[in-house]
Design an enzyme around this catalytic site. Structure first.
Site, PDB file in Angstrom:
ATOM      1  N   ARG A   1       0.786  -1.240   0.000  1.00  0.00           N
ATOM      2  CA  ARG A   1       0.000   0.000   0.000  1.00  0.00           C
ATOM      3  C   ARG A   1       0.817   1.288   0.000  1.00  0.00           C
ATOM      4  O   ARG A   1       0.220   2.378  -0.062  1.00  0.00           O
ATOM      5  CB  ARG A   1      -0.952   0.046   1.199  1.00  0.00           C
ATOM      6  CG  ARG A   1      -1.914  -1.110   1.300  1.00  0.00           C
ATOM      7  CD  ARG A   1      -2.871  -1.162   0.160  1.00  0.00           C
ATOM      8  NE  ARG A   1      -3.905  -2.182   0.372  1.00  0.00           N
ATOM      9  CZ  ARG A   1      -4.441  -2.922  -0.594  1.00  0.00           C
ATOM     10  NH1 ARG A   1      -4.054  -2.781  -1.843  1.00  0.00           N
ATOM     11  NH2 ARG A   1      -5.388  -3.799  -0.305  1.00  0.00           N
TER      12      ARG A   1
ATOM     13  N   ASP B 115      -1.337 -12.843  -0.743  1.00  0.00           N
ATOM     14  CA  ASP B 115      -2.275 -11.805  -1.208  1.00  0.00           C
ATOM     15  C   ASP B 115      -2.717 -10.947  -0.021  1.00  0.00           C
ATOM     16  O   ASP B 115      -3.877 -10.560   0.097  1.00  0.00           O
ATOM     17  CB  ASP B 115      -3.494 -12.416  -1.908  1.00  0.00           C
ATOM     18  CG  ASP B 115      -4.257 -11.381  -2.744  1.00  0.00           C
ATOM     19  OD1 ASP B 115      -5.334 -11.715  -3.249  1.00  0.00           O
ATOM     20  OD2 ASP B 115      -3.789 -10.226  -2.843  1.00  0.00           O
TER      21      ASP B 115
END
Lengths: 242, 310, 425
Positions: free
Chosen positions: C58, C302
Site C-alpha cells: 500500500r 495476497d
C-alpha cells in the site's frame, strides 16, 4: 363493624361511602335478582366455600358465583341498564374483550327476551391504550367492532371483572378516539375492589372482596364451557384483569 | 421480536398474528381519529439509501398512526456521497436515540450489517436484490382476503398455487414471497427465462418453469414482477417484445387464468411490458388492494417490534 | 556483530543440526571463534525464510492502511524474509522510477527484503504495455510483472507482454478474472449462497476460462506465465493439463482459499469479501490436493490491508481483501502438515524455494548450508494460540482469522543474519 371488617380486607372506608352514595335510589333491590352482595356476610354469593383465614390467604379456590347466580346477576343488570337509560334509545353495549363480549351479548339477549328491545352489541379492544404496554412483551390485540356510530350514543362498557380500573380508563380513551358518546356507563359482573384510579361501575353483578395476590376467575360457557366465578389463590399479578 | 430482516424470521403463527392485527389496523383508516397511542414516545427513523416514495410514506403513516415520532432520512445524497461508511451513517443516526431503524438500501445485506452495529430494532424495508419482508406480508394479507371471499375462514394457504413471474434474479419481492408463502403452506412456482433465474434456484422450495402458459391454468394467484428495461443491456433477454410474448400477462393469458384466480403486482408496473393494461385493471386484479394494505401491515409490524417492553 | 549459533534445530524435518551465522551467511558450525550468541532451537524446525510472491504494501498512496515498514514487520512475524510488493499502489509501479522508489523504501524501512512487482500495463488500464524493460534494468531488478487487482483481459496485450519479458527472463503473473463474466460488482462465488443472498457472484468459469486462454498464449510465446491466487477446481485442472504439455506455467494459492469457504459470507461480513472469492468445499479440497502434489507451486498470501472505513460498507460496496502475512504459515501448517498431506521439505518448497525461483531471487529460498545467505525461520510445530487481530503488526484489521484457534508456529525469523522477529515468551 361493617366498615372495619372491610378495611381489614383492603377496602378503603371513603371508597365504601362513595359507593353507597352513588347507588341509584330505589332501583337496587327491584327486579328479580338476589339481594345485593353489599348487604353483608349473610349473602350466599360471598364466602361460599371455605372461610378465609384470619390473614386473608386461602390455599383453595373458592366459588363465589355459580351459573344461576351469574344468570340472575345478568338479568338484574340488564334491567338496571334499561332503567337508567329509560329505555333502549341510542343504547349500545360495548364488551371489552375477552369475556366482556359474551357478557354484553347475554345482557342484550335478556333485554330482548324480557323487554323485547333490540340493543346493538359491539366489542372494544383496549390493548393499544393500556398504560403498561412497555412492561411486558408485545401483547396480542383483540377485535374491535362498532355496530353503530359512537357519536351521540349511550355507550355501556361491559367487562367481567373490575379491579384497578386501568382497563376501563384505557377503554374510555379508546372510545374517545372513535367519537364522542353522549354518556358512558360501566357494567361489570364482578367488582373485586382495590381501585387504583377514580373509576366506578354503574352496574355490578357482585361485589367480591379479595386480596391483591388472588385472582378472580370468570368462566363463561361461550368460551370456557362452564359458568362460574371463583377466587384462585395468589400467584402474582394477573394480566387479564382490569 | 427484535428485528424484522427476512421473511424467514417469521413462523406461521407469527405471520397469522401479524395479518390478524393488520386487519384490526385497517379499521383505523376509516375512523375520525386516525391514531392509536401504542407507540407514543417511540422514535422511528426511516433511513432510505434508495428512493422510494411509496414505501417510505407507507412506513411514515404507519408510524404516525401509532403515535410514534417518525423521521425520514434520505441517505442518498447526504454525507454518504462524501464517502462516509455505512457503519458511520448508521451509528450517527442511532446515536440520536432512535427506537427503530427502518432501512432501505441498494446493497443486499445492509440491514443485517446495521443490526450488528446498533441496539435499536431494525426493520428491512428492502435490501438490494435480497429481501423485502413487509412487501411479502402485505401480499399475503391481500391474498388471504381474496381467498376468504370464496371460502370463509380460509386461514392458511395449503393447497394453493402461487405463480411468481418475471425477473426473479433481481427481485427482493420474489425472495421474500418464496419464503413467506412457503411457511404458509402454498406451492410456489417460479416462471422466468433461464437468464432471469438465480443461481442455486434448484435448491429453493419451489417449482421452476420456463413456460408461462403451462403454469397459468394451475395458478390461484399470478404474481407479476416488474422487469427493468435496463436488464436488456445486460443481455438477459433480447427485446421487450420477446419478453412480453413469452412472459407477459397479456389479454389472452388473462382469459386463460383459472376461475377465481387473482393477479398481484408489487408495483410500479410497466404497463405493456410484463402486464397488459387489461390485466392491470381487470376485475380480479388485487394490485390496488396491495397498495392499500401497505399501511395496515406496516402498522402491525411496527407494533410487534415496538409495542411491548424491551 | 557477534556470531549467532543456532543449536539443535531440525533442518527441514531431516534431523537436528547446528547453524552458525556470521555477516549474513551460514558458516560451518565448527568455524565458530570467540564469543557467540546462542539460540536454543531444540524442538524447533528450521526452514529457509519464507518468500511471499504476492503482497500489497500500500505504500506509496495508502499509508493509512499499511506502509512498507508495517507490512514487512507483519511479514517478519509470519516468518517471511522476502515479499514481492504488488504494483497497484498510488502511483502505480509502472515505471523504473516508481520501482526504484519502492525498493529503496524497502531497503530503508523494511523488516524483510522488498522486491517490487511491475505493472504489465500503464496505469493498470489493460491497454498499453508499461515500461517493462526499464523496470527490469533498474536497480530494482523487476522480474515479476502483474496488473493484480485487474485482469489482463486483452489477449493481444497478454501475448505482447509474455513475448517481451522473455528477453530478460521475466514472468507475467495473471489475476484471472474475466471482466465480462465477473464484472466489478461481482463480490462472491456464484452459486447457491449468492442466489439466496442476492449478491452478484462470479462463477469458476470466469477464472478457469482466462487461465485456459493464457496457457495457450504462454505455449505460443514460449514464455513464463504465473497464475495468481488460484481458487477453483476448474483452474487446477487447466494448470495440470498445461504442465503435462510442458507449458511453462506456475501457480500460487492464498491461505484463505486453503481453509475458508463461501459459507462465511452468509452473514454479509465484508471481512470475508475477497477477489477471487471464497469458494465451496469442493474447490477448497481441489486446491489443497493441487498444493500437495505440486500442481500449485507456491503459497502466496495476497495480504491486502484495508483501512476500516473501506471495509465498513455494505457487502457489495466494501473493499476486497484480507490480511494474510502473519497467519499464512499457521494456516498451511493446519491444513497441510497437520493433516499429513505435505512434509516439511515440501512446505519449504512451496513457501520459500519455489517462490524465490519464480521471482528469480538469488538470495532467497536457499539451502541451509554453509556459504548460503542466512535467511531462515524457526518454527514450533506444536504451539497453538487464538488469533488476536488487535495485536497484529499490520496497520489494518481486516483479519478473517481473528478469534480462531490456529497453530502459532513462528518463534524467530532471521533475514540476512539479523533477527527480524522473535516471539516473546
Amino acid at each position: 363493624m361493617l366498615r372495619s371488617s372491610f378495611t381489614a380486607l383492603g377496602y378503603r372506608p371513603d371508597a365504601v361511602l362513595r359507593r353507597v352514595a352513588s347507588r341509584p335510589r330505589g332501583g337496587l333491590l327491584s327486579g328479580t335478582g338476589a339481594p345485593h352482595a353489599w348487604s353483608g356476610n349473610s349473602d350466599p354469593a360471598v364466602n361460599a366455600g371455605s372461610e378465609p383465614r384470619p390473614d386473608g390467604a386461602s390455599l383453595e379456590s373458592r366459588l363465589v358465583m355459580n351459573a344461576d347466580q351469574i344468570a340472575r346477576a345478568c338479568a338484574r343488570m340488564a334491567h338496571q341498564i334499561l332503567e337508567a337509560n329509560q329505555g333502549a334509545n341510542d343504547l349500545v353495549l360495548m364488551g371489552i374483550p375477552t369475556r366482556g363480549v359474551p357478557l354484553a351479548h347475554r345482557l342484550a339477549k335478556v333485554m330482548d327476551e324480557l323487554e323485547s328491545v333490540r340493543v346493538p352489541v359491539g366489542a372494544l379492544d383496549v390493548t393499544m391504550y393500556r398504560d403498561d404496554l412497555r412492561r411486558q412483551p408485545t401483547r396480542a390485540v383483540g377485535h374491535t367492532d362498532l355496530p353503530v356510530e359512537v357519536e351521540g350514543s349511550t355507550v355501556v362498557l361491559v367487562d367481567d371483572v373490575l379491579y384497578s380500573g386501568r382497563t376501563v380508563r384505557a377503554a374510555l380513551d379508546a372510545l374517545g378516539d372513535l367519537g364522542r358518546p353522549r354518556v358512558v356507563r360501566l357494567a361489570v359482573l364482578v367488582d373485586r375492589g382495590h381501585r387504583e384510579l377514580p373509576i366506578h361501575a354503574d352496574h355490578v353483578g357482585s361485589y367480591v372482596p379479595t386480596r391483591t395476590g388472588e385472582h378472580v376467575s370468570v368462566r363463561l360457557a361461550e368460551l370456557d364451557g362452564i359458568n362460574q366465578v371463583t377466587i384462585e389463590p395468589g400467584s402474582g399479578p394477573d394480566r387479564g384483569e382490569s | 421480536m427484535r428485528h424484522l430482516l427476512s421473511a424467514a424470521d417469521l413462523d406461521r403463527d407469527q405471520i397469522t398474528e401479524i395479518l390478524d392485527l393488520a386487519e384490526e389496523m385497517s379499521l383505523v383508516q376509516g375512523r375520525p381519529v386516525k391514531k392509536l397511542p401504542a407507540l407514543r414516545g417511540r422514535t422511528v427513523v426511516n433511513l432510505f439509501f434508495e428512493d422510494s416514495t411509496r414505501t417510505r410514506s407507507s412506513f411514515e403513516i404507519a408510524g404516525k398512526w401509532l403515535s410514534a415520532d417518525v423521521i425520514n432520512i434520505s441517505a442518498k445524497g447526504s454525507s454518504v456521497s462524501k464517502g462516509e461508511s455505512l457503519r458511520d451513517t448508521v451509528l450517527t443516526v442511532a446515536a440520536m436515540g432512535v427506537d427503530a431503524l427502518v432501512i432501505r438500501h441498494h446493497a443486499s445485506g445492509a440491514p443485517w450489517q446495521a443490526s450488528r452495529w446498533i441496539d435499536a430494532h431494525v426493520l428491512n424495508a428492502g435490501d438490494g436484490t435480497h429481501e423485502h419482508p413487509t412487501q411479502a406480508l402485505l401480499d399475503a394479507f391481500t391474498i388471504r382476503r381474496h381467498f376468504r371471499r370464496s371460502v370463509d375462514d380460509q386461514l392458511n394457504f395449503e393447497g394453493k398455487t402461487v405463480a411468481i413471474v418475471g425477473d426473479i434474479t433481481h427481485s427482493r419481492v420474489a425472495r421474500s414471497n418464496v419464503l413467506l408463502l412457503n411457511t404458509l403452506g402454498a406451492q410456489v412456482i417460479l416462471v422466468a427465462p433461464p437468464t432471469l433465474l438465480p443461481s442455486g434456484v434448484e435448491s429453493w422450495p419451489v417449482l421452476v418453469c420456463n413456460d408461462f402458459d403451462q403454469v397459468l391454468p394451475r395458478a390461484d394467484i399470478v404474481m407479476m414482477l416488474r422487469v427493468q428495461r435496463e436488464r436488456m443491456s445486460g443481455g438477459y433477454f433480447p427485446t421487450p417484445r420477446e419478453y412480453t410474448i413469452g412472459y407477459g400477462l397479456t389479454r389472452p393469458r388473462l382469459g386463460a387464468m383459472k376461475p377465481g384466480a387473482a393477479i398481484c403486482h408489487p408495483g410500479p408496473m410497466n404497463r405493456g411490458l410484463e402486464i397488459s393494461a387489461d390485466a392491470a385493471d381487470a376485475a380480479n386484479s388485487l394490485i390496488l388492494d396491495q397498495v392499500a394494505a401497505g399501511v395496515s401491515v406496516r402498522m402491525s409490524v411496527l407494533y410487534e417490534l415496538l409495542g411491548g417492553g424491551e | 556483530m557477534r556470531d549467532l549459533l543456532i543449536r539443535g534445530a531440525d533442518l527441514l524435518g531431516r534431523g537436528p543440526s547446528d547453524l552458525l551465522i556470521r555477516d549474513g551467511r551460514f558458516l560451518d558450525p565448527g568455524d565458530a571463534n570467540g564469543a557467540v550468541d546462542q539460540f536454543d532451537a531444540d524442538g524447533l524446525v528450521a526452514l529457509p525464510g519464507l518468500v511471499d510472491l504476492h503482497t500489497h504494501l500500500r505504500e506509496p498512496g495508502r499509508e493509512d492502511a499499511e506502509t512498507v515498514e508495517s507490512g514487512t514487520m507483519a511479514a517478519a512475524r509470519g516468518g517471511f524474509t522476502a515479499v514481492l510488493a504488488m504494483a497497484n499502489t498510488d502511483p502505480v509501479t509502472d515505471t523504473a522510477e516508481a520501482a526504484v522508489h519502492v525498493a529503496s523504501l524497502g531497503a530503508r524501512t523494511g523488516h524483510a527484503e522488498v522486491v517490487p512487482v511491475g505493472a504489465v500495463s500503464k496505469g493498470l488500464a489493460g491497454a498499453e504495455l508499461a515500461e517493462l524493460g526499464l523496470m527490469a534494468r533498474s536497480s530494482a531488478g523487476v522480474r515479476v510483472f502483474s496488473d493484480d487487482g485487474h485482469c489482463v483481459a486483452d489477449a493481444r496485450l497478454m501475448r505482447r507482454a509474455l513475448e517481451y519479458v522473455r528477453a530478460f527472463d521475466g514472468v507475467i503473473a495473471q489475476h484471472a478474472q474475466d471482466p465480462q463474466l465477473a464484472g466489478p460488482g461481482a463480490c462472491c462465488h456464484e452459486g447457491d449462497i449468492s442466489g439466496k443472498l442476492g449478491l452478484p457472484g462470479w462463477p469458476a468459469a470466469a477464472e478457469a476460462g482466462v487461465v485456459a486462454r493464457d496457457v495457450q498464449i504462454a505455449e505460443l510465446t514460449r514464455s513464463r506465465l504465473h497464475i495468481c491466487h488460484v481458487s477453483c477446481a476448474e483452474t487446477v485442472d487447466v494448470i495440470r493439463w498445461a504442465k503435462q504439455r510442458g507449458i511453462n506455467v506456475t501457480a500460487e494459492v492464498a491461505p484463505h482459499h486453503l481453509m475458508l469457504t463461501t459459507s462465511e459470507v452468509a452473514g454479509y461480513d465484508p471481512t470475508y469479501k475477497v477477489n477471487p472469492p471464497l469458494r465451496p468445499d469442493e474447490h477448497v479440497e481441489a486446491v489443497r490436493e493441487a498444493l500437495a502434489d505440486g500442481t500449485i507451486d507456491a503459497v502466496a498470501t495476497d495480504h491486502a490491508p484495508h483501512a476500516r472505513h473501506d471495509k465498513e460498507h455494505a457487502f457489495a460496496e466494501a473493499a476486497f481483501g484480507m490480511l494474510g502475512l502473519e497467519t499464512a504459515l499457521a494456516v498451511v501448517l493446519e491444513t497441510m502438515i497437520n493433516s499429513a498431506r505435505m512434509s516439511w521439505s515440501e512446505l519449504a518448497k512451496r513457501m520459500s524455494i519455489m517462490p524465490a525461483h519464480i521471482a528469480r531471487l538469488a538470495d532467497q529460498g536457499c539451502a541451509l548450508v554453509a556459504g548460503e545467505p542466512a535467511n531462515l525461520v524457526l518454527i514450533d510445530p506444536g504451539a497453538r494460540a487464538v488469533v488476536d487481530g488487535a495485536a497484529s503488526a499490520s496497520l489494518s484489521r481486516n483479519n478473517p482469522w481473528h478469534g480462531r484457534e490456529l497453530p502459532d508456529p513462528v518463534v524467530a525469523t532471521i533475514w540476512a543474519g539479523r533477527i527480524t522477529y522473535q516471539k516473546q515468551l
